[in-house]
Scaffold this motif. Structure first.
Motif, PDB file in Angstrom:
ATOM      1  N   CYS A 150      -3.700  86.829  34.643  1.00 19.54           N
ATOM      2  CA  CYS A 150      -4.358  88.165  34.670  1.00 19.54           C
ATOM      3  C   CYS A 150      -3.725  88.982  33.565  1.00 19.54           C
ATOM      4  O   CYS A 150      -3.266  90.104  33.789  1.00 19.54           O
ATOM      5  CB  CYS A 150      -4.110  88.861  36.003  1.00 19.54           C
ATOM      6  N   ASP A 151      -3.631  88.413  32.363  1.00 18.22           N
ATOM      7  CA  ASP A 151      -2.851  89.060  31.308  1.00 18.22           C
ATOM      8  C   ASP A 151      -3.670  90.016  30.440  1.00 18.22           C
ATOM      9  O   ASP A 151      -3.248  90.392  29.345  1.00 18.22           O
ATOM     10  CB  ASP A 151      -2.090  88.026  30.461  1.00 18.22           C
ATOM     11  N   GLY A 152      -4.833  90.407  30.947  1.00 13.02           N
ATOM     12  CA  GLY A 152      -5.585  91.481  30.294  1.00 13.02           C
ATOM     13  C   GLY A 152      -6.397  91.030  29.096  1.00 13.02           C
ATOM     14  O   GLY A 152      -6.563  89.835  28.838  1.00 13.02           O
ATOM     15  N   VAL A 153      -6.853  92.024  28.346  1.00 12.32           N
ATOM     16  CA  VAL A 153      -7.868  91.770  27.335  1.00 12.32           C
ATOM     17  C   VAL A 153      -7.429  90.793  26.242  1.00 12.32           C
ATOM     18  O   VAL A 153      -8.187  89.915  25.851  1.00 12.32           O
ATOM     19  CB  VAL A 153      -8.354  93.112  26.726  1.00 12.32           C
ATOM     20  N   ALA A 154      -6.219  90.960  25.730  1.00 15.08           N
ATOM     21  CA  ALA A 154      -5.812  90.127  24.584  1.00 15.08           C
ATOM     22  C   ALA A 154      -4.672  89.194  24.961  1.00 15.08           C
ATOM     23  O   ALA A 154      -3.896  88.784  24.119  1.00 15.08           O
ATOM     24  CB  ALA A 154      -5.402  91.015  23.423  1.00 15.08           C
ATOM     25  N   GLY A 155      -4.574  88.882  26.248  1.00 17.40           N
ATOM     26  CA  GLY A 155      -3.453  88.082  26.745  1.00 17.40           C
ATOM     27  C   GLY A 155      -3.276  86.771  25.986  1.00 17.40           C
ATOM     28  O   GLY A 155      -4.228  86.026  25.781  1.00 17.40           O
ATOM     29  N   LEU A 250      -7.476  97.591  23.037  1.00 18.58           N
ATOM     30  CA  LEU A 250      -8.619  96.701  22.849  1.00 18.58           C
ATOM     31  C   LEU A 250      -9.430  96.621  24.139  1.00 18.58           C
ATOM     32  O   LEU A 250      -8.887  96.823  25.228  1.00 18.58           O
ATOM     33  CB  LEU A 250      -8.155  95.283  22.481  1.00 18.58           C
ATOM     34  N   MET A 251     -10.706  96.311  23.993  1.00 14.86           N
ATOM     35  CA  MET A 251     -11.557  95.993  25.144  1.00 14.86           C
ATOM     36  C   MET A 251     -12.337  94.744  24.778  1.00 14.86           C
ATOM     37  O   MET A 251     -12.634  94.548  23.599  1.00 14.86           O
ATOM     38  CB  MET A 251     -12.557  97.122  25.399  1.00 14.86           C
ATOM     39  N   PRO A 252     -12.671  93.923  25.764  1.00 18.55           N
ATOM     40  CA  PRO A 252     -13.489  92.766  25.402  1.00 18.55           C
ATOM     41  C   PRO A 252     -14.871  93.232  24.943  1.00 18.55           C
ATOM     42  O   PRO A 252     -15.400  94.200  25.488  1.00 18.55           O
ATOM     43  CB  PRO A 252     -13.621  91.974  26.706  1.00 18.55           C
ATOM     44  N   HIS A 253     -15.406  92.579  23.933  1.00 18.11           N
ATOM     45  CA  HIS A 253     -16.778  92.876  23.514  1.00 18.11           C
ATOM     46  C   HIS A 253     -17.694  92.034  24.403  1.00 18.11           C
ATOM     47  O   HIS A 253     -17.886  90.857  24.180  1.00 18.11           O
ATOM     48  CB  HIS A 253     -16.959  92.502  22.042  1.00 18.11           C
ATOM     49  N   ILE A 254     -18.219  92.693  25.438  1.00 15.54           N
ATOM     50  CA  ILE A 254     -19.026  91.956  26.413  1.00 15.54           C
ATOM     51  C   ILE A 254     -20.334  91.511  25.759  1.00 15.54           C
ATOM     52  O   ILE A 254     -20.988  92.277  25.070  1.00 15.54           O
ATOM     53  CB  ILE A 254     -19.337  92.839  27.642  1.00 15.54           C
ATOM     54  N   MET A 255     -20.699  90.256  25.988  1.00 14.69           N
ATOM     55  CA  MET A 255     -21.897  89.714  25.387  1.00 14.69           C
ATOM     56  C   MET A 255     -23.009  89.659  26.435  1.00 14.69           C
ATOM     57  O   MET A 255     -22.727  89.664  27.635  1.00 14.69           O
ATOM     58  CB  MET A 255     -21.625  88.300  24.843  1.00 14.69           C
ATOM     59  N   PRO A 256     -24.270  89.560  25.985  1.00 14.36           N
ATOM     60  CA  PRO A 256     -25.367  89.459  26.953  1.00 14.36           C
ATOM     61  C   PRO A 256     -25.113  88.301  27.917  1.00 14.36           C
ATOM     62  O   PRO A 256     -24.614  87.243  27.517  1.00 14.36           O
ATOM     63  CB  PRO A 256     -26.594  89.165  26.082  1.00 14.36           C
ATOM     64  N   GLY A 257     -25.436  88.506  29.176  1.00 15.13           N
ATOM     65  CA  GLY A 257     -25.209  87.463  30.177  1.00 15.13           C
ATOM     66  C   GLY A 257     -23.833  87.562  30.794  1.00 15.13           C
ATOM     67  O   GLY A 257     -23.524  86.881  31.755  1.00 15.13           O
ATOM     68  N   CYS A 258     -22.967  88.404  30.226  1.00 13.55           N
ATOM     69  CA  CYS A 258     -21.603  88.616  30.726  1.00 13.55           C
ATOM     70  C   CYS A 258     -20.906  87.288  31.018  1.00 13.55           C
ATOM     71  O   CYS A 258     -20.596  86.971  32.175  1.00 13.55           O
ATOM     72  CB  CYS A 258     -21.616  89.483  31.985  1.00 13.55           C
ATOM     73  N   PRO A 259     -20.668  86.472  29.994  1.00 10.44           N
ATOM     74  CA  PRO A 259     -20.016  85.182  30.254  1.00 10.44           C
ATOM     75  C   PRO A 259     -18.625  85.364  30.841  1.00 10.44           C
ATOM     76  O   PRO A 259     -17.864  86.213  30.381  1.00 10.44           O
ATOM     77  CB  PRO A 259     -19.948  84.529  28.869  1.00 10.44           C
ATOM     78  N   ILE A 260     -18.332  84.591  31.855  1.00 12.91           N
ATOM     79  CA  ILE A 260     -17.024  84.654  32.514  1.00 12.91           C
ATOM     80  C   ILE A 260     -16.329  83.315  32.305  1.00 12.91           C
ATOM     81  O   ILE A 260     -16.941  82.256  32.446  1.00 12.91           O
ATOM     82  CB  ILE A 260     -17.191  84.898  34.034  1.00 12.91           C
ATOM     83  N   ASN A 261     -15.049  83.354  31.973  1.00 10.75           N
ATOM     84  CA  ASN A 261     -14.262  82.128  31.900  1.00 10.75           C
ATOM     85  C   ASN A 261     -13.351  82.096  33.128  1.00 10.75           C
ATOM     86  O   ASN A 261     -12.423  82.886  33.247  1.00 10.75           O
ATOM     87  CB  ASN A 261     -13.438  82.113  30.605  1.00 10.75           C
ATOM     88  N   LEU A 268      -6.257  79.608  36.949  1.00 14.86           N
ATOM     89  CA  LEU A 268      -7.449  80.456  37.060  1.00 14.86           C
ATOM     90  C   LEU A 268      -7.250  81.710  36.217  1.00 14.86           C
ATOM     91  O   LEU A 268      -6.117  82.144  36.009  1.00 14.86           O
ATOM     92  CB  LEU A 268      -7.675  80.885  38.513  1.00 14.86           C
ATOM     93  N   PHE A 269      -8.352  82.288  35.751  1.00 16.10           N
ATOM     94  CA  PHE A 269      -8.295  83.581  35.044  1.00 16.10           C
ATOM     95  C   PHE A 269      -8.938  84.641  35.937  1.00 16.10           C
ATOM     96  O   PHE A 269      -9.927  84.364  36.618  1.00 16.10           O
ATOM     97  CB  PHE A 269      -9.083  83.535  33.727  1.00 16.10           C
ATOM     98  N   ALA A 270      -8.388  85.857  35.884  1.00 19.66           N
ATOM     99  CA  ALA A 270      -9.003  86.962  36.637  1.00 19.66           C
ATOM    100  C   ALA A 270      -8.894  88.254  35.835  1.00 19.66           C
ATOM    101  O   ALA A 270      -8.097  88.358  34.900  1.00 19.66           O
ATOM    102  CB  ALA A 270      -8.348  87.121  38.010  1.00 19.66           C
ATOM    103  N   GLY A 271      -9.695  89.243  36.231  1.00 19.44           N
ATOM    104  CA  GLY A 271      -9.689  90.537  35.537  1.00 19.44           C
ATOM    105  C   GLY A 271     -10.301  90.420  34.153  1.00 19.44           C
ATOM    106  O   GLY A 271     -11.159  89.573  33.889  1.00 19.44           O
ATOM    107  N   GLU A 272      -9.825  91.271  33.249  1.00 24.57           N
ATOM    108  CA  GLU A 272     -10.373  91.264  31.883  1.00 24.57           C
ATOM    109  C   GLU A 272     -10.110  89.934  31.183  1.00 24.57           C
ATOM    110  O   GLU A 272     -10.864  89.543  30.298  1.00 24.57           O
ATOM    111  CB  GLU A 272      -9.773  92.413  31.060  1.00 24.57           C
ATOM    112  N   ALA A 273      -9.044  89.242  31.566  1.00 23.19           N
ATOM    113  CA  ALA A 273      -8.746  87.936  30.958  1.00 23.19           C
ATOM    114  C   ALA A 273      -9.905  86.969  31.185  1.00 23.19           C
ATOM    115  O   ALA A 273     -10.172  86.092  30.356  1.00 23.19           O
ATOM    116  CB  ALA A 273      -7.454  87.358  31.541  1.00 23.19           C
TER     117      ALA A 273
END
Ligand SMILES: Cc1cc2nc3c(=O)[nH]c(=O)nc-3n(C[C@H](O)[C@H](O)[C@H](O)COP(=O)(O)OP(=O)(O)OC[C@H]3O[C@@H](n4cnc5c(N)ncnc54)[C@H](O)[C@@H]3O)c2cc1C
Length: 348
Positions: A150-155, A250-261, A268-273
């Motif tokens: 959960c290391d955030g946007v640019a983890g 920084l903020m993630p540049h959200i793309m159409p469809g909101c892809p989640i990794n 596992l990844f959670a949050g902005e990560a």
């Protein structure tokens, strides 16, 4: 050997840590910075975030985390077509440093071991566990059956694992002494291409008037910031007497469809990560919800034997399906309001 190591003590990591610790798991929660740490944020807790705090942490948000005015009454968006959209809603105005530190303390009180000033460097997948390498006072490693990053946007931990390029939005906000003809109880967003490449905003925290802009091309920051200040002077009588500090993030540049990794192997990844972020001031709620559901997915399996990762990932995806759909609807809604978010409209 811990059951779960959680990397990053933001809202996602603290929620996951508290939930797992409450369920009896051996949890290590690590945070790179000394707590309380700064996190650039407008610090608006919308009603959903307040409800999630109550649900996941069993308490109301404490008063000492709040700034003046403590109640946020909603958001006012002004679009490039000159329209104003008012979203009146009960909310809170908090400082992220003390709020996040409170969340981490709650996770520790529930039994999670909390280590701040400890940066996770990398995760190495091993046959029966995950080895996490740290830099604290020295370099060392710890093992767990499974980890949540959960290391955030640019983890850097997440980036090392997936090697995927990521597009970022750069945010810039300044904290000023002065005056303005706007009601301090609201968060104001300006979705106007003349003022920013994403959005520009104004809000008040204690005695600070905060002006922010976000851009895709960081070299244009100063241009948009000065356009925005000029606009606020002209339209809202903003008078800046002294700039006390400025911060970039920084903020993630959200793309159409909101892809989640959702993660890789035993991580596992959670949050902005993972890519969870809503445009209507909902980074904190999306982080808490995804951290909670990541931990609920882990609780589905037996950690003592061979790990049934298929069950973990499918539970995590199923549980966050509604959150992801909600994100898509929210981005589409914002795209419908203003040309600045046109790229998100295709996912109608
Ligand atoms: C300018 C701005 C304004 C915003 N305003 C709002 C708002 O008003 N309301 C709202 O709901 N959302 C807002 N957001 C979004 C919100 O801040 C984020 O979506 C939210 O903080 C994400 O939570 P997180 O737990 O995923 O990550 P974070 O809160 O970023 O936490 C990640 C943690 O991981 C730690 N970390 C990083 N790397 C490592 C490592 N290697 N080892 C150990 N620890 C590590 C970091 O130090 C940090 O503490 C805003 C964002 C920005 C940029």
């Amino acid at each position: 050997m811990y059951d779960v190591i959680i990397i990053g003590a933001g809202p996602a990591g603290c929620t996951a840590a508290r939930e797992l610790a409450c369920s009896g798991y051996e949890v290590l929660l690590v945070e790179k910075f000394k707590l309380p740490r700064n996190k650039s944020c407008s610090g608006v807790l919308i009603k959903k975030s307040m409800d999630l705090v109550r649900q996941y942490f069993g308490e109301e948000v404490p008063e000492y985390t709040m700034c003046r005015p403590a109640d946020n009454r909603g958001m006012i968006f002004t679009t490039d077509r000159g329209q104003e959209y008012r979203f009146e809603q009960e909310g809170l105005n908090i400082w992220r440093s003390s709020f996040d530190c409170w969340l981490a303390t709650k996770a520790a009180e529930a039994g999670a071991e909390l280590r701040d000033e400890t940066a996770a460097l990398s995760c190495d997948e091993q046959e029966d566990c995950i080895l996490v390498n740290f830099k604290g006072a020295s370099l060392y490693s710890e093992k767990a059956r499974i980890a949540i990053v959960c290391d955030g946007v640019a983890g850097s931990v997440r980036r090392k694992l997936i090697h995927a390029p990521q597009n970022y939005i750069t945010t810039y906000q300044t904290f000023n002494k002065g005056s303005i003809d706007l009601d301090h109880h609201y968060f104001y967003a300006y979705l106007q291409p003349r003022l920013s490449e994403y959005d520009a905003w104004f809000n008040v925290k204690d005695d600070y008037l905060i002006f922010g802009v976000s851009v895709r091309d960081a070299s244009k920051l100063e241009h948009y910031y000065s356009e925005f200040i000029g606009y606020m002077e002209k339209h809202h009588n903003a008078k800046i007497e002294k700039r006390e500090k400025a911060e970039k993030w920084l903020m993630p540049h959200i793309m159409p469809g909101c892809p989640i990794n959702y993660g890789k192997g035993k991580v596992l990844f959670a949050g902005e990560a993972a890519g969870f972020l809503n445009p209507m001031g909902e980074g904190i709620s999306a982080a808490m919800e995804s951290g909670f559901f990541a931990s609920k997915a882990i609780e589905k399996i037996d950690l003592s034997g061979d790990l049934d990762l298929e069950t973990v990932y499918s539970a995590y995806q199923d549980n966050t399906c509604a959150l992801r759909d909600y994100m898509k609807r929210q981005w589409n809604f914002v795209a419908g309001m203003a040309g600045t978010f046109d790229h998100m409209r295709s996912e109608a």
